[in-house]
Scaffold this motif. Structure first.
Motif: not given
Length: 453
Positions: A197-205, A229-239
């Motif tokens: 709960a103390l993490q950010t949304a991009p860290e959890q997704l 749609t942040q570039q680091p998050l998009i990259q981690s999902i595509v991987e």
């Protein structure tokens, strides 16, 4: 309401069939949500599940005439507050199983997607709720602050049916009002969810999507709005082997065109104008600054026709029309948020202070939505999900006299078994004649007479 002596007879017919078809209690046991003594977890879960269809909260129900057959308030809150129950495993197991059933009703060429979004979980009148935080509502036109949590949700959709898969009630490290309770065992799943709960949304997704894919959920795309749609998050999902389609806004994110770094407005000027569709202005193949190839489609803003909106896709083989059509499926999660809050009383049914009670009740509300979605998908009539909800409420109100009528018929049949065959045959023929003239909605509650006729 569900009486302790006979739980199944006190459930509406459609709810009972839905419980059996989805094997809901089996998933509850599979997640380790069991008790060694007292009221069983299956009974308490069914009780809370059906509470919304009574159109009363637990306090009002205990004040009613049915209170004698119900467990006490402490029993319910101990069940909701128990930190060792793995509610995430239950929800993921239930949704995965239901999605596999829904997929059999869906054409293979129809796109199946995971949808990510967050919504306000408000507790404005609370002061001592665990991990309560001051949150900013970016979705509201008033751009306001509220006390509560951000409900980060991952769902699945095939364009016709939406299923919630996972969620997290996000607090904030900087603006939290209350801390984690020091009474919680750090080895439990409840404490792990408090840390999340103390993490950010991009860290959890990424981990939420990974759990869904590992469970066997079939999806080709992840849909998200411009807040994610942040570039680091998009990259981690595509991987993880799944493509992303999402709306992007003009920020300091850069794109590479002919080895030149440009922002979104400059990318629009470089894009090739589209022809054949007035709503699609331009499109361009480019690469994000982190090296992920994307296709960006610029469409006309319906609210301000002089402006444009940009939709990004990591699947560059899709046409502009396909990208827009698939992204339109993201609206299903907005309908889900509306239904859970207005119909299923997500924020108002229970007012517990423990973070575990928030997680457990939210999971029960999500499981209600899963069952209603499944019933709606299997139904051949034109009822909406909201229409089915109100019909179930009416059916719950009729259960008391229905159970009493069943018991009367059973007593009569027991008495007939002790009489001679001639008298027994006469009475049964009269009962069947009486049954034939009953309305259909009453016949449903007397299956034994229906079989004999």
């Amino acid at each position: 309401m569900i009486a302790n002596n006979d739980q199944n007879n006190q459930m509406p017919t459609e709810l009972k069939s839905g419980f059996n078809e989805l094997e809901m209690l089996k998933h509850l046991r599979k997640a380790g949500i069991t008790k060694g003594f007292g009221f069983s977890c299956a009974y308490l879960f069914q009780l809370l599940f059906c509470l919304i269809f009574e159109q009363k909260n637990w306090f009002r129900l205990l004040e009613s005439k049915k209170s004698e057959s119900l467990p006490g308030k402490d029993t319910i809150y101990r069940f909701l507050n128990y930190s060792k129950y793995n509610w995430r495993r239950f929800l993921l197991s239930l949704s995965t199983s239901t999605i596999s059933k829904v997929s059999r009703l869906t054409k293979n060429d129809r796109p199946k997607v995971l949808i990510v979004d967050d919504s306000a979980y408000e507790r404005n009148r609370s002061k001592k709720v665990e991990l309560l935080a001051r949150c900013f509502d970016h979705a509201s036109q008033k751009m306001r602050f509220y006390k509560g949590f951000r409900m980060l949700t991952l769902g699945w959709s095939d364009g016709a049916t939406f299923m919630p898969v996972d969620f997290s009630l996000l607090s904030s490290k900087k603006s939290k009002i209350n801390d984690i309770s020091n009474k919680v065992d750090k080895r439990t799943s409840g404490y792990k969810r408090r840390e999340e709960a103390l993490q950010t949304a991009p860290e959890q997704l990424p981990s939420m999507i990974s759990r869904a894919l590992s469970a066997g959920i079939d999806a080709s795309y992840v849909l998200m709005d411009s807040w994610f749609t942040q570039q680091p998050l998009i990259q981690s999902i595509v991987e993880q082997g799944i493509d992303v389609i999402g709306m992007v806004k003009a920020t300091n994110q850069r794109y590479l065109v002919d080895e030149k770094r440009v922002n979104l407005k400059e990318l629009y000027r470089l894009a090739k104008p589209a022809s054949g569709n007035k709503s699609i202005l331009r499109s361009i193949h480019t690469t994000m600054a982190n090296g992920v190839p994307v296709k960006v489609v610029f469409v006309r803003n319906r609210n301000k026709r002089s402006e444009w909106l940009a939709i990004l896709s990591t699947d560059c083989t899709l046409t502009e029309t396909e990208i827009i059509r698939i992204y339109g499926m993201r609206w299903d999660i907005e309908v889900f948020f509306k239904a859970t809050k207005s119909l299923l009383k997500l924020q108002k049914e229970f007012q517990g202070r423990s973070y575990d009670s928030l997680i457990s009740h939210t999971t029960i509300v999500f499981s209600r939505y899963i069952l209603l979605s499944w019933q709606n998908r299997c139904s051949t009539d034109d009822r909406t999900l909201g229409g089915m909800f109100y019909e179930l409420c009416d059916e719950v109100n009729e259960l008391d006299w229905a159970v009493a009528l069943q018991q009367l018929i059973e007593l009569l049949e027991d008495a007939l078994n002790k009489t001679n065959k001639k008298f027994k045959k006469l009475i049964k023929s009269q009962l069947q004649y009486w049954f034939a003239g009953l309305p259909n909605y009453i016949k449903v509650y007397l299956p034994s007479l229906g079989c004999e006729s």
